[in-house]
Design a protein around this motif. Structure first.
Motif, PDB file in Angstrom:
ATOM      1  N   ILE A 532      56.960  34.768  44.124  1.00  0.00           N
ATOM      2  CA  ILE A 532      55.187  34.243  44.176  1.00  0.00           C
ATOM      3  C   ILE A 532      55.071  35.962  45.033  1.00  0.00           C
ATOM      4  O   ILE A 532      54.019  36.429  43.969  1.00  0.00           O
ATOM      5  N   LEU A 533      55.698  36.372  45.670  1.00  0.00           N
ATOM      6  CA  LEU A 533      55.177  37.551  46.265  1.00  0.00           C
ATOM      7  C   LEU A 533      55.994  38.441  44.737  1.00  0.00           C
ATOM      8  O   LEU A 533      54.938  39.808  44.259  1.00  0.00           O
ATOM      9  N   GLY A 534      56.247  38.448  44.075  1.00  0.00           N
ATOM     10  CA  GLY A 534      56.929  39.620  42.736  1.00  0.00           C
ATOM     11  C   GLY A 534      56.145  39.681  41.795  1.00  0.00           C
ATOM     12  O   GLY A 534      55.562  40.163  41.760  1.00  0.00           O
ATOM     13  N   ILE A 535      55.232  38.113  41.920  1.00  0.00           N
ATOM     14  CA  ILE A 535      54.064  37.695  40.303  1.00  0.00           C
ATOM     15  C   ILE A 535      53.193  38.636  41.352  1.00  0.00           C
ATOM     16  O   ILE A 535      52.321  39.365  40.748  1.00  0.00           O
ATOM     17  N   GLU A 536      53.057  38.321  42.157  1.00  0.00           N
ATOM     18  CA  GLU A 536      51.333  38.853  42.658  1.00  0.00           C
ATOM     19  C   GLU A 536      51.531  40.540  42.566  1.00  0.00           C
ATOM     20  O   GLU A 536      50.693  41.482  42.485  1.00  0.00           O
ATOM     21  N   ILE A 537      52.554  41.431  43.123  1.00  0.00           N
ATOM     22  CA  ILE A 537      53.027  42.723  42.856  1.00  0.00           C
ATOM     23  C   ILE A 537      52.341  43.186  41.849  1.00  0.00           C
ATOM     24  O   ILE A 537      51.876  44.253  41.707  1.00  0.00           O
ATOM     25  N   PHE A 542      48.625  46.035  38.396  1.00  0.00           N
ATOM     26  CA  PHE A 542      46.954  46.958  37.475  1.00  0.00           C
ATOM     27  C   PHE A 542      46.166  47.128  38.052  1.00  0.00           C
ATOM     28  O   PHE A 542      45.479  48.253  36.934  1.00  0.00           O
ATOM     29  N   PHE A 543      45.948  46.683  38.540  1.00  0.00           N
ATOM     30  CA  PHE A 543      44.978  47.678  39.316  1.00  0.00           C
ATOM     31  C   PHE A 543      44.586  48.555  40.491  1.00  0.00           C
ATOM     32  O   PHE A 543      43.875  49.497  40.226  1.00  0.00           O
ATOM     33  N   TYR A 544      46.155  48.541  41.366  1.00  0.00           N
ATOM     34  CA  TYR A 544      46.264  49.471  41.998  1.00  0.00           C
ATOM     35  C   TYR A 544      47.669  50.094  41.786  1.00  0.00           C
ATOM     36  O   TYR A 544      48.378  49.849  41.811  1.00  0.00           O
ATOM     37  N   ARG A 545      47.973  51.621  40.577  1.00  0.00           N
ATOM     38  CA  ARG A 545      49.165  51.914  40.502  1.00  0.00           C
ATOM     39  C   ARG A 545      49.957  51.819  41.299  1.00  0.00           C
ATOM     40  O   ARG A 545      51.443  51.699  41.332  1.00  0.00           O
ATOM     41  N   HIS A 546      49.567  52.356  42.529  1.00  0.00           N
ATOM     42  CA  HIS A 546      50.452  52.611  44.129  1.00  0.00           C
ATOM     43  C   HIS A 546      51.195  51.799  44.019  1.00  0.00           C
ATOM     44  O   HIS A 546      52.584  52.117  44.978  1.00  0.00           O
ATOM     45  N   ALA A 852      49.465  35.773  33.064  1.00  0.00           N
ATOM     46  CA  ALA A 852      48.469  35.682  31.848  1.00  0.00           C
ATOM     47  C   ALA A 852      47.925  35.253  32.578  1.00  0.00           C
ATOM     48  O   ALA A 852      46.454  35.587  32.092  1.00  0.00           O
ATOM     49  N   LEU A 853      48.088  33.905  32.820  1.00  0.00           N
ATOM     50  CA  LEU A 853      47.640  33.425  33.422  1.00  0.00           C
ATOM     51  C   LEU A 853      46.199  33.140  34.683  1.00  0.00           C
ATOM     52  O   LEU A 853      45.426  33.395  34.932  1.00  0.00           O
ATOM     53  N   HIS A 854      47.342  34.233  35.330  1.00  0.00           N
ATOM     54  CA  HIS A 854      45.742  34.839  36.398  1.00  0.00           C
ATOM     55  C   HIS A 854      44.842  36.191  35.841  1.00  0.00           C
ATOM     56  O   HIS A 854      43.518  35.705  36.391  1.00  0.00           O
ATOM     57  N   PHE A 855      45.202  36.689  34.607  1.00  0.00           N
ATOM     58  CA  PHE A 855      44.015  37.655  34.646  1.00  0.00           C
ATOM     59  C   PHE A 855      42.886  36.638  33.488  1.00  0.00           C
ATOM     60  O   PHE A 855      41.769  37.409  32.884  1.00  0.00           O
ATOM     61  N   THR A 870      37.743  46.362  32.459  1.00  0.00           N
ATOM     62  CA  THR A 870      39.177  46.403  32.888  1.00  0.00           C
ATOM     63  C   THR A 870      39.715  44.816  33.233  1.00  0.00           C
ATOM     64  O   THR A 870      41.199  44.914  32.442  1.00  0.00           O
ATOM     65  N   SER A 871      39.030  43.686  33.444  1.00  0.00           N
ATOM     66  CA  SER A 871      39.093  42.504  33.378  1.00  0.00           C
ATOM     67  C   SER A 871      39.896  42.449  31.614  1.00  0.00           C
ATOM     68  O   SER A 871      40.648  41.890  31.777  1.00  0.00           O
ATOM     69  N   ILE A 872      38.840  42.690  31.231  1.00  0.00           N
ATOM     70  CA  ILE A 872      39.192  42.552  29.406  1.00  0.00           C
ATOM     71  C   ILE A 872      40.451  42.992  29.258  1.00  0.00           C
ATOM     72  O   ILE A 872      41.427  42.446  29.414  1.00  0.00           O
ATOM     73  N   SER A 873      40.328  43.831  29.629  1.00  0.00           N
ATOM     74  CA  SER A 873      41.560  45.552  29.670  1.00  0.00           C
ATOM     75  C   SER A 873      42.799  44.408  29.834  1.00  0.00           C
ATOM     76  O   SER A 873      44.495  44.252  29.156  1.00  0.00           O
ATOM     77  N   HIS A 874      42.678  44.400  30.953  1.00  0.00           N
ATOM     78  CA  HIS A 874      44.330  43.489  31.509  1.00  0.00           C
ATOM     79  C   HIS A 874      45.113  42.154  31.129  1.00  0.00           C
ATOM     80  O   HIS A 874      45.786  42.236  31.133  1.00  0.00           O
ATOM     81  N   TYR A 875      43.819  41.521  29.999  1.00  0.00           N
ATOM     82  CA  TYR A 875      44.783  40.510  30.113  1.00  0.00           C
ATOM     83  C   TYR A 875      45.238  40.160  28.288  1.00  0.00           C
ATOM     84  O   TYR A 875      46.246  39.918  28.387  1.00  0.00           O
ATOM     85  N   VAL A 876      44.637  41.664  27.604  1.00  0.00           N
ATOM     86  CA  VAL A 876      44.884  41.764  26.370  1.00  0.00           C
ATOM     87  C   VAL A 876      46.211  42.748  26.748  1.00  0.00           C
ATOM     88  O   VAL A 876      47.224  42.251  26.022  1.00  0.00           O
TER      89      VAL A 876
END
Length: 911
Positions: A532-537, A542-546, A852-855, A870-876
């Motif tokens: 789960i931690l890996g998926i969340e990272i 996608f939001f924070y490149r760092h 993808a389900l997250h986004f 940004t939200s559209i781009s992430h899912y796409v």
């Protein structure tokens, strides 16, 4: 297997397209009765100046000497008209920007991908409603409105599309061409009686599209002297146009002028997303029916622009599309009230039509009307507003009309999104079903995970089959009764067969749960939390490149938690070094913001140095180095040198405003064409083939680079080489014998399934590594979730004349090159670890679909336009990654396994 991939592609294409049906359908409503203000308009004609790509701050601010770059426009603000900011929306591209300006509505986001020259949806516009319209400017914009108009009252004058050259010596000619043609037009009109009479009709529109500022912004950045000088030229041109028009019409006071822009531009010369520099555009208007400047002592705005621009004493009035900006009008209170009333009735008519349309296709007992605006309240507000106008209570009438507009717009939004929850539920059911089915396929394929599963395969119950058929028929009949679009049938019926396929494996599910119960709870919970931690990272990256940097730092510690550090120190040290080196890239600025040609040259030199080292190593290792292989290696090194020369030469030529040299352009296209062929001529030994692929793709990548990103594929590839060796070492630690060393392994077209082993939990980690590296390949050098991260300068070695789809294709290939390198390395990992590609691919698919389900739940159509875009781009992106993965997996397989004959001599494949 082929059937499964075809089904998987279909399912993911459905999921991909679902957000445009759920969140971004066209807002247009057809079938309303036209509404007109009963009073005569103050203006007989409108002159619309649109400076494409003009930022509000660059126009309004004063230069370093305290002078305005646009003295005529500033004089209008201070002495003749009204001004403010126009808030545009995502995507900040020319097509939707002009549609919002001229047609008065925001297109759905998907329209930007449907072409500049065609109308994806039928819509009415100011130009269509005019008596006559004359327009001058870009063929990409003018033809769009000419095709959408009824009759032959729209006249367009455009320059050749090849004139839109980012590498041209002087692109201000695009604007001077417009001004010159307008001058010629009015001079000719004096000697043409037919044209003269048309020009003196009412409801006339003159549309001047000025593209020079946008082109200079892309080519030189908005902070450049070229961009700012172009603003001065446009200001002087507008001054001259106003003088000509006023003289032609004898200063009759019946001309209204508007000066604005379709979108802004980022500091690095791009647009498309929702950054304020892209969405804030100038709006200045003067002439017939427009208020004169209003001096004020204080203004309430959340920004500090007024002080920065030294315009705090002149009233600023910001506008949004769709609602009449009454505060701009200089007319009687009666006219303002009547105009506002007409605007309110227009929007109310749209609300009524939308409600009727939805009511007609919904079963009566399921229809839920918009409660804030029932029919009785509509009639009451309309009656009151009309009464206030008759009683000359104009302010009260305007206030009431604004309330009606507000409620009607909320109601339009309510009916526009009426089916959203219903569709979202079905798509989520499809997502969950597909992810469950892919997981079951992995479980069934590997005995080590299913040793508690009975070997006897039970036939699915007839009750299950009949139930699924009954549900499908019921859903189809329900949709038929409601007259739903065909896409609804796909979204609603797709989960039925998917869940049937899941439930028919009930025995497998039951036995797998039984198997999990035998695992110690702490062990199971620990693995689950890490997963789960890996998926969340991955999601957060996608939001924070760092977050990618944090992940790569964690990767650097991987050898220490395994036996890799004790058994293979050199591999471990290499892994740590390249992981830390790659971790630097997500901390760098987004590509394009700080171009540096010398970093590109440095990357080329490093590739050449590495090539010499590899060539020396191969000559020493091989008893007899084949002449053809040496020739190929030297030819690929030559292509790197040519790429460096072309890149530097093109950069110098464009800087001197001498355009793109034809020879450079030809060489660039040849290098691109050969980059996918040359690797197929190299030996199929793992190391040599992968290095050949790197050299070929790097030659293209250098041509597409503008700065530090040229180093990225090189560092990524080095880490991939180490990963391949590290994975073989970890496999040996589990007691699995590897028949060959990495250096002696060869890629092969044929697959020996008897060599495949069973799946281990460590293979889940391998799949996660792949997904992480793919995300790093996407975001390592920029946040491509924002359209504005694309830098047009990347393609200048190939073309400089504006061609959106060709330029887009080249930039997309630049993004995919690191992706291809990762996939080729993954081919090698599968080969060296003796793992079924199907199983590993399925695990990657499951991880991607969970992301993808997250986004899907994070997609927005409200809030700031930066958040929406940004939200559209992430899912796409995450859905595209899953779809493209299938094709790139095939491309990687082709690049690594196929062998072309060299000089007519067939080569043998040693396995």
């Amino acid at each position: 297997m082929l059937l499964f991939f075809i089904l998987g592609l279909f399912v993911h294409f459905v999921f991909f397209g679902s957000i445009f049906d759920i969140y971004f359908t066209s807002p247009l409503v057809h079938g309303m009765t036209p509404q007109f203000t009963p009073l005569p308009p103050p203006a007989k004609r409108l002159v619309l100046f649109v400076a494409d790509g003009l930022r509000a701050d660059t126009l309004y601010e004063l230069d370093e000497n305290g002078n305005s770059r646009a003295p005529f426009i500033r004089n209008i603000i201070m002495h003749e008209g009204s001004w403010g900011l126009s808030h545009t929306r995502v995507p900040t591209e020319s097509r939707p920007g002009h549609v919002a300006l001229i047609a008065g509505f925001y297109e759905d986001v998907s329209a930007v991908a449907k072409g500049w020259k065609e109308n994806p949806v039928e819509f009415d516009s100011l130009i269509n409603e005019s008596k006559y319209t004359w327009s001058w400017g870009s063929p990409d914009i003018l033809t769009m409105f000419a095709k959408g108009a009824y009759g032959d009252h729209v006249f367009t004058y455009t320059y050749d599309a090849d004139s839109e050259d980012f590498g041209a010596h002087d692109v201000t000619k695009l604007d001077t061409w417009v001004f010159d043609k307008v001058k010629e037009f009015f001079h000719a009109a004096r000697n043409n009686q037919s044209l003269f009479s048309k020009l003196n009709e009412e409801k006339i529109v003159f549309f001047l599209h000025l593209l020079g500022i946008d082109t200079n912004g892309h080519a030189h950045r908005p902070s450049s002297r070229e961009y700012k000088d172009n603003i001065k030229l446009v200001d002087a041109g507008i001054k001259e146009m106003v003088s000509i028009l006023e003289h032609f019409y004898g200063n009759d006071g019946k001309t209204a002028f508007i000066f604005t822009s379709d979108h802004g531009m980022t500091d690095w010369g791009s647009h498309g997303a929702g950054h304020p520099s892209e969405t804030l555009t100038p709006f200045v208007t003067w002439g017939a029916g427009i208020k004169y400047p209003q001096k004020v002592s204080a203004q309430k705005f959340d920004d500090a622009f007024l002080k920065e621009w030294r315009l705090e004493s002149w009233k600023r009035q910001d506008i949004h599309q769709g609602i009449l900006p009454v505060d701009y009008l200089n007319n009687t209170d009666l006219f303002k009230a009547e105009s506002m009333f007409t605007n309110a009735i227009q929007i109310l008519e749209q609300f009524k039509v939308k409600m009727t349309q939805k009511k007609e296709v919904t079963l009566p007992f399921l229809f839920i009307p918009f409660k804030l605006l029932p029919e009785s309240k509509q009639l009451n507000i309309v009656r009151k507003a009309r009464s206030y106008i008759k009683q000359r209570k104009y302010d009260e009438a305007v206030s009431l009309c604004k309330e009606l507009i507000h409620l009607a717009l909320k109601g339009l939004s309510y009916y526009h999104t009426y089916d959203r929850f219903f569709l979202a539920i079905n798509v989520v059911l499809g997502f969950l079903g597909w992810t469950s089915y892919a997981s079951l396929l992995i479980i069934k394929s590997h005995f080590n995970l299913t040793r508690g599963v009975n070997k006897e395969v039970k036939k699915p119950s007839h009750l299950l089959s009949c139930s699924c058929i009954a549900i499908g028929v019921f859903v189809a009949f329900f949709l038929l009764l409601q007259g739903c679009p065909w896409t609804y049938y796909i979204y609603c019926l797709l989960p039925v067969p998917i869940w049937y396929a899941v439930l028919r494996e009930f025995q497998v599910i039951q036995d797998f749960v039984t198997l999990l119960l035998t695992v110690p709870p702490s062990y199971f919970v620990g693995y689950l939390l890490v997963f789960i931690l890996g998926i969340e990272i991955l999601v957060l990256s996608f939001f924070y490149r760092h977050m990618l940097t944090a992940g790569l730092l964690a990767f650097a510690g991987w050898p220490f938690i395994t036996q890799l550090w004790t058994r293979a120190k050199s591999i471990s040290l290499s892994w740590i070094f390249f992981s830390l080196l790659l971790a630097v890239f997500p901390l760098m600025p987004v590509v394009g913001r700080k171009p540096d040609i010398f970093l590109v040259m440095g990357a080329g030199l490093l590739v050449l140095l590495l090539s010499l080292c590899v060539l020396t190593s191969l000559i020493k290792r091989k008893d007899s180095f084949i002449n053809e292989e040496l020739l190929l290696h030297l030819f690929q090194m030559l292509s790197i040198v040519l790429s460096m020369c072309v890149t530097y030469s093109t950069h110098s030529s464009l800087r001197k405003k001498q355009g793109l040299p034809l020879l450079n352009q030809i060489i660039s296209w040849l290098i691109l064409a050969f980059s996918l062929v040359l690797p197929l001529l190299s030996p199929t030994s793992l190391f040599e083939r992968l290095f050949s692929i790197l050299l070929s793709l790097m030659s293209t990548y250098i041509l597409l680079s503008t700065g530090y990103e040229a180093l990225f594929p090189l560092v990524l590839s080095c880490l991939m080489f180490v990963w391949i060796q590290a994975e073989q070492e970890t496999l040996q630690q589990r007691g699995i014998s590897c028949k060959q060393k990495v250096t002696s392994v060869r890629f092969t077209c044929s697959t020996d399934i008897t060599q495949f082993r069973q799946l281990y939990l460590d293979d889940v980690r391998r799949a996660f590594f792949l997904v992480f590296f793919l995300v790093t390949a996407f975001f390592g050098t920029g946040n491509i979730a924002s359209v504005n991260s694309f830098d047009l300068a990347s393609v200048y070695c190939f073309l400089t004349v504006f061609s959106p789809f060709m330029m887009g294709a080249l930039m997309m290939w630049k993004i995919l090159i690191p992706f291809v390198l990762v996939m080729c390395a993954f081919e090698a990992v599968q080969l060296t670890t003796q793992l079924s590609s199907k199983s590993l691919f399925l695990m990657v698919l499951v991880i991607s679909d969970i992301m993808a389900l997250h986004f899907f739940f994070l997609v927005k159509d409200y809030g700031s336009w930066l958040d929406i875009g940004t939200s559209i781009s992430h899912y796409v992106i995450v859905m595209s990654m899953t779809i493209v993965l299938v094709f790139l997996n095939g491309l990687a397989h082709l690049l690594t396994t196929k062998k072309l004959r060299f000089c007519g001599k067939p080569k043998s494949h040693l396995i």
